[in-house]
Design an enzyme around this catalytic site. Structure first.
Site, PDB file in Angstrom:
ATOM      1  N   SER A   7      28.957  52.889  60.803  1.00 60.54           N
ATOM      2  CA  SER A   7      30.013  52.213  60.035  1.00 60.54           C
ATOM      3  C   SER A   7      29.792  50.704  59.987  1.00 60.54           C
ATOM      4  CB  SER A   7      31.381  52.516  60.649  1.00 60.54           C
ATOM      5  OG  SER A   7      31.389  52.197  62.035  1.00 60.54           O
ATOM      6  N   ASN A  94      37.760  54.025  71.115  1.00 57.96           N
ATOM      7  CA  ASN A  94      38.924  54.571  70.399  1.00 57.96           C
ATOM      8  C   ASN A  94      40.118  53.620  70.403  1.00 57.96           C
ATOM      9  OD1 ASN A  94      37.257  56.707  70.020  1.00 57.96           O
ATOM     10  ND2 ASN A  94      38.353  58.137  71.360  1.00 57.96           N
ATOM     11  N   THR A 139      64.727  48.194  25.812  1.00 56.58           N
ATOM     12  CA  THR A 139      64.707  49.468  26.534  1.00 56.58           C
ATOM     13  C   THR A 139      63.894  50.396  25.632  1.00 56.58           C
ATOM     14  OG1 THR A 139      66.717  50.316  25.492  1.00 56.58           O
ATOM     15  CG2 THR A 139      67.008  49.100  27.564  1.00 56.58           C
ATOM     16  N   HIS A 140      63.111  51.258  26.207  1.00 54.35           N
ATOM     17  CA  HIS A 140      62.191  52.117  25.433  1.00 54.35           C
ATOM     18  C   HIS A 140      61.212  51.285  24.603  1.00 54.35           C
ATOM     19  CE1 HIS A 140      65.157  55.383  26.255  1.00 54.35           C
ATOM     20  NE2 HIS A 140      66.026  54.393  26.035  1.00 54.35           N
ATOM     21  N   SER A 261      34.822  37.495  22.554  1.00 53.97           N
ATOM     22  CA  SER A 261      34.033  38.711  22.357  1.00 53.97           C
ATOM     23  C   SER A 261      32.626  38.284  21.984  1.00 53.97           C
ATOM     24  CB  SER A 261      34.652  39.545  21.243  1.00 53.97           C
ATOM     25  OG  SER A 261      33.664  40.319  20.601  1.00 53.97           O
ATOM     26  N   LYS A 267      38.260  36.499  18.803  1.00 59.23           N
ATOM     27  CA  LYS A 267      38.975  37.197  19.882  1.00 59.23           C
ATOM     28  C   LYS A 267      39.406  36.306  21.030  1.00 59.23           C
ATOM     29  CE  LYS A 267      38.830  41.508  20.335  1.00 59.23           C
ATOM     30  NZ  LYS A 267      39.928  42.462  20.238  1.00 59.23           N
ATOM     31  N   ASN A 269      40.761  37.738  24.466  1.00 59.58           N
ATOM     32  CA  ASN A 269      41.157  38.951  25.186  1.00 59.58           C
ATOM     33  C   ASN A 269      41.781  38.608  26.539  1.00 59.58           C
ATOM     34  OD1 ASN A 269      40.090  40.536  23.114  1.00 59.58           O
ATOM     35  ND2 ASN A 269      38.041  40.462  24.019  1.00 59.58           N
ATOM     36  N   GLU A 274      44.343  42.603  32.019  1.00 57.72           N
ATOM     37  CA  GLU A 274      43.850  43.990  31.954  1.00 57.72           C
ATOM     38  C   GLU A 274      43.258  44.424  33.294  1.00 57.72           C
ATOM     39  OE1 GLU A 274      41.985  44.845  27.775  1.00 57.72           O
ATOM     40  OE2 GLU A 274      41.658  42.756  28.298  1.00 57.72           O
ATOM     41  N   TYR A 301      41.866  61.208  68.738  1.00 56.65           N
ATOM     42  CA  TYR A 301      40.926  60.589  67.809  1.00 56.65           C
ATOM     43  C   TYR A 301      39.959  61.618  67.243  1.00 56.65           C
ATOM     44  CZ  TYR A 301      37.122  57.699  66.014  1.00 56.65           C
ATOM     45  OH  TYR A 301      36.171  57.130  65.200  1.00 56.65           O
ATOM     46  N   GLN A 306      37.259  57.066  61.075  1.00 59.27           N
ATOM     47  CA  GLN A 306      36.391  55.960  60.662  1.00 59.27           C
ATOM     48  C   GLN A 306      36.553  55.698  59.156  1.00 59.27           C
ATOM     49  OE1 GLN A 306      32.489  55.247  62.571  1.00 59.27           O
ATOM     50  NE2 GLN A 306      31.621  55.963  60.645  1.00 59.27           N
TER      51      GLN A 306
HETATM   52  N1  ARG Z   1      33.282  53.335  64.401  1.00 61.69           N
HETATM   53  C1  ARG Z   1      34.308  54.136  64.970  1.00 61.69           C
HETATM   54  C2  ARG Z   1      35.536  54.178  64.050  1.00 61.69           C
HETATM   55  O1  ARG Z   1      35.576  53.414  63.163  1.00 61.69           O
HETATM   56  C3  ARG Z   1      34.716  53.584  66.281  1.00 61.69           C
HETATM   57  C4  ARG Z   1      35.296  54.578  67.218  1.00 61.69           C
HETATM   58  C5  ARG Z   1      34.241  55.543  67.635  1.00 61.69           C
HETATM   59  N2  ARG Z   1      34.724  56.403  68.648  1.00 61.69           N
HETATM   60  C6  ARG Z   1      34.069  57.495  69.041  1.00 61.69           C
HETATM   61  N3  ARG Z   1      34.613  58.218  69.939  1.00 61.69           N
HETATM   62  N4  ARG Z   1      32.947  57.833  68.476  1.00 61.69           N
HETATM   63  O2  ARG Z   1      36.403  54.999  64.172  1.00 61.69           O
END
Ligand code: ARG
Length: 442
Positions: A7, A94, A139-140, A261, A267, A269, A274, A301, A306
């Site tokens: 991650s 965790n 309204t509408h 444009s 144009k 825009n 948007e 957990y 993640q």
């Molecule tokens: N990268 C993990 C997360 O975002 C961190 C926690 C990982 N914990 C574990 N028991 N593998 O959740």
């Protein structure tokens, strides 16, 4: 395995929060005597050095080290050896990640709150400048009754103030420290969870260690508050898109907030509007994604969690962009008062005022007044005029008791001025409300 597991590609965004959490944890470990004061000082100094390297963009991120927690801890240990290895005593990734995400969301709330207030201030400025600028109320999306541009701006101020309130509620509820919950059951080390909670600006430690590591409802709440706010910005953006078409011509945006444009030279825009409207989808998507990740998770957990981060980061960053663009557009927007005045009078917009006059002056029951007014509208329509374009004789042909006095309520100015009840569209109300908001936002 590494590709799906790592991650670090996205959770490095939480490096500040991760270091803040480790500093608090280390200080507590030293305070209760789990590590020595020298170890704590080494940890503190080297974490500061790591922060500086990350800030400078020369930190060697390593996919093999999975996430932000391991990347920082590994570099720390590389530098100071044993002391670095002791940092994780009484802690798990965790509770560490639960802490980091909470801190990140809390910081994001603080940033977004300031931005929401900036948009509110911009709207209040327009409201004060245009408290008496009449425009059609719909309204509408059909002409309904005349209102003022200022009143319309203040409607959004109310919506945004509730968005701000929702973020504040979310902040209040999330402000408990999960640190010390460790993997799921707490720790046998004599940690002082109250101390780390206090150091990190939390109101108290979380009361249940399983809940501490397994819950992300604070993230879902945050995403709902964002999605609701994005929806309000999107409605405003939609109005800007409509108002800036030549068919409406209600407001002008400068070149700063429009684009040309590549093929059509004429144009202008409203791309910013948007995009504010369009980006709402991804914020809503993040909310649904978060709820979906949580819905089937057994305690405590699971690695599924993640998946909480990218949606939260993207939603917060999207909100930052959209709020900045909206503040810019609101300040840039030039209402065309003459065009608004003309449109405000179109579509028999003072028909309700006429019906109300019949009730007030002739004591006619409202339902009968509604019918008489309907017939007068039909007459005016057939004649190709507005209500004020009917002669007294033509009016009296439908209702003989009508007098000259009726013409006094048929102008749009009279119409808005008459709606002076609390929260009504009358310019004096708009001025008072705008001043109140300006003071509250000062
Ligand atoms: N990268 C993990 C997360 O975002 C961190 C926690 C990982 N914990 C574990 N028991 N593998 O959740």
């Amino acid at each position: 395995m590494q590709d799906i597991n790592a991650s670090i590609g996205f959770d490095r965004k939480m490096w500040r929060q991760d270091i803040r959490g480790s500093l608090a944890h280390a200080a507590m470990l030293a305070h209760v005597g789990i590590i020595t004061a020298e170890d704590e000082r080494a940890i503190r100094e080297w974490l500061a050095g790591i922060a500086a390297r990350i800030e400078a963009g020369d930190f060697p991120w390593d996919e093999a080290l999975e996430d932000i927690h391991m990347n920082i801890e590994a570099r720390l240990t590389e530098a100071i050896g044993e002391a670095g290895k002791r940092l994780h005593t009484g802690r798990s990734r965790n509770d560490q990640v639960a802490l980091d995400v909470r801190l990140w969301v809390r910081d994001a709330i603080d940033g977004l709150t300031g931005q929401i207030e900036d948009v509110m201030r911009a709207l209040v400025e327009q409201a004060e400048a245009h408290a008496a600028t009449v425009m059609p109320g719909f309204t509408h999306l059909q002409p309904a009754q005349p209102t003022t541009f200022g009143h319309h701006m203040l409607a959004y101020v109310e919506m945004l103030s509730r968005d701000r309130g929702r973020l504040a509620d979310c902040r209040r509820r999330l402000n408990e420290s999960p640190l010390g919950a460790a993997a799921l059951c707490g720790t046998g080390f004599p940690v002082d969870r109250h101390m780390t909670a206090r150091d990190l600006g939390f109101d108290q430690p979380t009361r249940n260690s399983l809940d501490a590591v397994a819950s992300r409802d604070f993230a879902a709440e945050f995403l709902f508050a964002c999605a609701m706010c994005a929806t309000h910005l999107s409605r405003f953006a939609e109005e800007v898109v409509i108002w800036t078409t030549p068919y409406f011509g209600f407001v002008k945006l400068s070149d700063a907030f429009t684009t040309g444009s590549s093929i059509m030279p004429q144009k202008r825009n409203p791309d910013a509007a948007e995009l504010v409207r369009g980006k709402t989808g991804r914020v809503m998507g993040a909310l649904i994604g978060m709820l979906t990740v949580l819905k089937g998770l057994p305690m405590a957990y699971g690695k599924d969690m993640q998946e909480d981060k990218e949606g939260v980061f993207d939603a917060a960053e999207t909100m930052t962009l959209c709020l900045a663009a909206t503040a810019g557009m609101v300040r840039d927007m030039q209402p065309d008062a003459a065009r608004l005045r003309e449109a405000a009078g179109a579509g028999f917009s003072t028909a309700t005022d006429l019906a109300d006059w019949l009730v007030r002056e002739l004591r006619m029951p409202f339902r009968d007044a509604h019918h008489v007014t309907g017939r007068l509208v039909a007459r005016a329509e057939a004649k190709g005029s507005d209500l004020a374009g009917l002669s007294l004789a033509e009016m009296q042909a439908e209702e003989p008791r009508i007098t000259e006095g009726v013409f006094g309520v048929l102008t749009v100015e009279a119409s808005v001025a008459s709606r002076a009840c609390y929260g009504g569209t009358a310019p004096e109300n708009v001025r008072r409300m705008a001043a109140e908001w300006r003071e509250r936002l000062a």
